[in-house]
Write a protein that holds these residues in place. Structure first.
Motif, PDB file in Angstrom:
ATOM      1  N   LYS A 139      25.053  20.270  17.022  1.00 25.83           N
ATOM      2  CA  LYS A 139      23.551  20.139  18.052  1.00 25.83           C
ATOM      3  C   LYS A 139      22.537  20.175  16.733  1.00 25.83           C
ATOM      4  O   LYS A 139      21.757  19.744  16.705  1.00 25.83           O
ATOM      5  N   ALA A 140      22.340  21.062  15.481  1.00 27.59           N
ATOM      6  CA  ALA A 140      21.449  21.054  14.781  1.00 27.59           C
ATOM      7  C   ALA A 140      21.542  19.589  13.701  1.00 27.59           C
ATOM      8  O   ALA A 140      20.793  18.971  13.325  1.00 27.59           O
ATOM      9  N   ALA A 141      22.808  19.256  13.127  1.00 25.16           N
ATOM     10  CA  ALA A 141      23.246  17.789  13.132  1.00 25.16           C
ATOM     11  C   ALA A 141      22.453  16.533  14.022  1.00 25.16           C
ATOM     12  O   ALA A 141      21.329  15.906  12.849  1.00 25.16           O
ATOM     13  N   LEU A 142      22.476  16.509  15.498  1.00 28.11           N
ATOM     14  CA  LEU A 142      22.093  16.086  15.632  1.00 28.11           C
ATOM     15  C   LEU A 142      19.663  15.968  15.627  1.00 28.11           C
ATOM     16  O   LEU A 142      18.885  15.672  15.567  1.00 28.11           O
ATOM     17  N   ALA A 143      19.802  17.436  14.920  1.00 24.58           N
ATOM     18  CA  ALA A 143      17.975  17.484  15.286  1.00 24.58           C
ATOM     19  C   ALA A 143      17.523  17.348  13.879  1.00 24.58           C
ATOM     20  O   ALA A 143      16.507  16.695  13.053  1.00 24.58           O
ATOM     21  N   ALA A 144      18.666  17.658  12.787  1.00 23.01           N
ATOM     22  CA  ALA A 144      18.363  16.564  11.618  1.00 23.01           C
ATOM     23  C   ALA A 144      18.211  15.185  11.116  1.00 23.01           C
ATOM     24  O   ALA A 144      17.615  15.677  10.533  1.00 23.01           O
ATOM     25  N   SER A 145      19.214  14.976  11.748  1.00 23.63           N
ATOM     26  CA  SER A 145      18.856  13.332  12.311  1.00 23.63           C
ATOM     27  C   SER A 145      17.031  13.069  12.660  1.00 23.63           C
ATOM     28  O   SER A 145      17.042  11.761  12.553  1.00 23.63           O
TER      29      SER A 145
END
Length: 642
Positions: A420-426
């Motif tokens: 989920k953090a990776a999606l937010a970073a994207s």
């Protein structure tokens, strides 16, 4: 000595036709030496190309006014106000838009003509409506590209291709991601010309968005990796013609001083669509299945149809390109169209009259009896445009941006983010990509296309190297912070440079009669190499690690800087037809200018020496240079003749 047929003889014995002056009187009245070896068709083409600098030069105001009246009679424009508008418009066009010397203009007309210069963003609502439609098309494109970024986390597992240690699975994930771009490169983009010819610019936009909407809906109902591949492959029949036609429509409707800023809306709102794709990924991430396997990723993939449906509903409320009408000899409709895109009839008449005058000369300049594919490479003006366009389109992919756009979530996971953090970073990358495209509104028409690229390519290389080497930092907060920083800084410099320039440049580089074909080649190139990146990135990371993969594309940015320096002429603030004079010069003149410009920058800007800036090559000053060289040779050897 007989004339050489090569285009590369700028410094040696020249073609007689290249010695002709650009003024109308000399071009039309001069006679070539009888023993010239050059054929008549080539002579006329070169003379016409020189006249494109100003096809109305040499006419008196009365002659221009008469030409305006004749234009109305010839094309059935009979209204008294319309005829007056064409009389005055022709006089303004022939006087290089110096309207203050033209008698008979009202105060309102003078005010509007003045605001073209002092308030270039002051334009009719309908012009901006066209740009909004083009921007929505771009948002369709962006969402089509990035909803898969988050969805693939789920569907690759559901479809049995999610083993990160399997070479087969990494290639299949890449293949599914690349499906629409493979279709675009080999099929979709090549539908552009027949669709434009039959349905016009608006019709092509309508059909391509309809296909995109249907394909997005289809993707949401797939149940195997090969079914997803087929659905995404069909999406390419929407992406190809849409990406080729939309910038052309924007370019052909825009006034010259604002064309770059308006055409670059394609890239800016593609960036916004990319952002929306990341938003959809994050919004649907935690949606439970409710009895439907993978409901969350299905909603992600299907959400991209929303902007496509909006375009389909609205596109026919905007005018068609007046230039497209001119190619169909539909002058009355061209006039009605351009009236919606300009404030006053005098403006519309001036632009349509000048547009037509340039197109008539352009027809003389281009050998339209050949196949368009052959003309793209045998006619110097087209060949130079193709080289420049192919460079920026190729580098838009091999600068590495879409490796990030399509795989950023996995890249951030590899750098120690949670899913989920990776999606937010994207999503953060998408926001940076969109926000930093906004400065290009101003810079693309002031700083220029060429300078933007020469400034940003070295910076993109630095930030990709930075990102790649950050993966050598041990896992933890420091690696996460540095990888994210490198990717975001890359987005900051990509967005105003190699982001908006390629589609803007390609849409304006080609002459009208070959523009759809040239744009097809340009977009096919970008989508082909887009597919290459999509397919190969997972395998590249598996073989070279993230550090090696990022460094590979960093090196390509250095190559891109050299190619732009040597082969890319500047196109800002010229009409689409006046660009013929920019591109119709020997290629080695463009290369020589690039080398001289690098020397000038080093000597004048870095070392602070007093140096003269190099002269930009155009067909006019190339002819003058050739005349000087011929004169020198004649003095040295009186027997020399061309």
């Amino acid at each position: 000595m007989s004339t050489e047929k090569s285009d590369s003889n700028a410094g040696g014995h020249r073609k007689d036709s290249e010695f002709s002056d650009i003024s109308r009187t000399e071009v039309e009245n001069s006679r070539l030496t009888q023993d010239t070896a050059i054929d008549e068709a080539q002579r006329k083409r070169l003379e016409a190309s020189a006249r494109l600098e100003n096809p109305l030069a040499g006419y008196t105001p009365n002659q221009l006014a008469q030409r305006g009246e004749d234009f109305c009679k010839q094309h059935g424009i009979t209204g008294e106000e319309d005829v007056r508008a064409f009389r005055l418009g022709a006089m303004i066009a022939g006087n290089m838009n110096k309207y203050d010397t033209v008698e008979g203009l009202t105060d309102r007309e003078k005010e509007v003509l003045d605001r073209e210069i002092t308030h270039k963003w002051s334009n009719p609502t309908m012009l901006y409506a066209v740009i909004i439609i083009c921007s929505l098309c771009a948002a369709v494109q962006g969402m089509d590209e990035t909803v898969v970024n988050g969805a693939q986390i789920f569907y690759k597992v559901q479809f049995g291709i999610g083993d990160e240690n399997s070479q087969r699975d990494s290639w299949l994930v890449g293949l599914v991601n690349a499906a629409p771009y493979i279709c675009s490169a080999f099929f979709g983009c090549w539908c552009t010309e027949p669709l434009n010819k039959r349905f016009g610019r608006r019709g092509t936009v309508f059909l391509s968005c309809l296909v995109s909407a249907a394909a997005c809906f289809w993707q949401a109902f797939t149940n195997t990796w090969w079914h997803m591949f087929i659905a995404r492959f069909a999406l390419g029949f929407g992406i190809g013609p849409k990406s080729a036609t939309t910038p052309i429509l924007a370019a052909e409707c825009s006034p010259p001083k604002l064309r770059g800023a308006l055409v670059m809306q394609w890239q800016m709102w593609t960036a916004f669509g990319i952002l929306l794709g990341y938003v959809a990924d994050l919004a649907f991430y935690e949606v439970p299945d409710h009895g439907i396997d993978g409901l969350n990723w299905r909603l992600m993939m299907g959400s991209a149809l929303i902007p496509a449906v909006i375009v389909v509903a609205l596109v026919y409320f905007t005018p068609e390109s007046p230039r497209w009408y001119l190619t169909k000899d539909r002058y009355g409709e061209a006039y009605k169209s351009i009236l919606q895109l300009r404030y006053e009839k005098v403006q519309a008449a001036r632009d349509l009259f000048y547009m037509d005058a340039l197109l008539q000369v352009e027809k003389e300049a281009m050998q339209i009896n050949q196949s368009k594919f052959k003309e793209l490479f045998t006619i110097r003006r087209n060949r130079n445009a193709a080289i420049a366009s192919e460079i920026v389109m190729f580098m838009q992919q091999f600068c590495g941006v879409n490796a990030i756009a399509y795989y950023s979530t996995q890249i951030f996971i590899d750098s120690d983010f949670g899913e989920k953090a990776a999606l937010a970073a994207s999503l953060g990358f998408g926001a940076v990509n969109f926000l930093f495209a906004i400065p290009a509104f101003y810079t693309i028409d002031t700083f220029g296309r060429r300078k933007l690229l020469l400034t940003t390519f070295p910076l993109m290389a630095i930030f990709l190297f930075y990102t790649g080497f950050s993966f050598y930092i041990p896992q933890g907060t420091a690696r996460i912070a540095n990888v994210a920083l490198g990717i975001y800084l890359f987005g900051v410099v990509y967005s105003p440079g190699e982001g908006p320039v390629p589609f803007t440049y390609s849409a304006e580089a080609y002459p009208l009669y070959i523009r759809p074909f040239g744009m097809s080649l340009a977009t096919a190139t970008t989508w082909f190499f887009n597919a290459v990146i999509s397919i190969t990135w997972p395998a590249l990371v598996q073989a070279w690690t993230n550090a090696g993969a990022f460094s590979w594309y960093a090196a390509w940015n250095i190559v891109g800087w050299v190619l732009v320096l040597l082969f890319l002429p500047e196109t800002k603030e010229k009409t689409l037809e006046e660009l013929d004079a920019v591109f119709d010069v020997p290629l080695h003149s463009i290369v020589r200018y690039g080398i001289a410009q690098a020397g000038y920058f080093w000597g004048h800007v870095i070392l602070r020496r007093d140096m003269k800036a190099p002269t930009v090559p155009t067909s006019a000053n190339t002819i003058e240079y050739a005349k000087e060289q011929f004169s020198k040779e004649k003095q040295h050897d009186p027997t020399v003749r061309v």
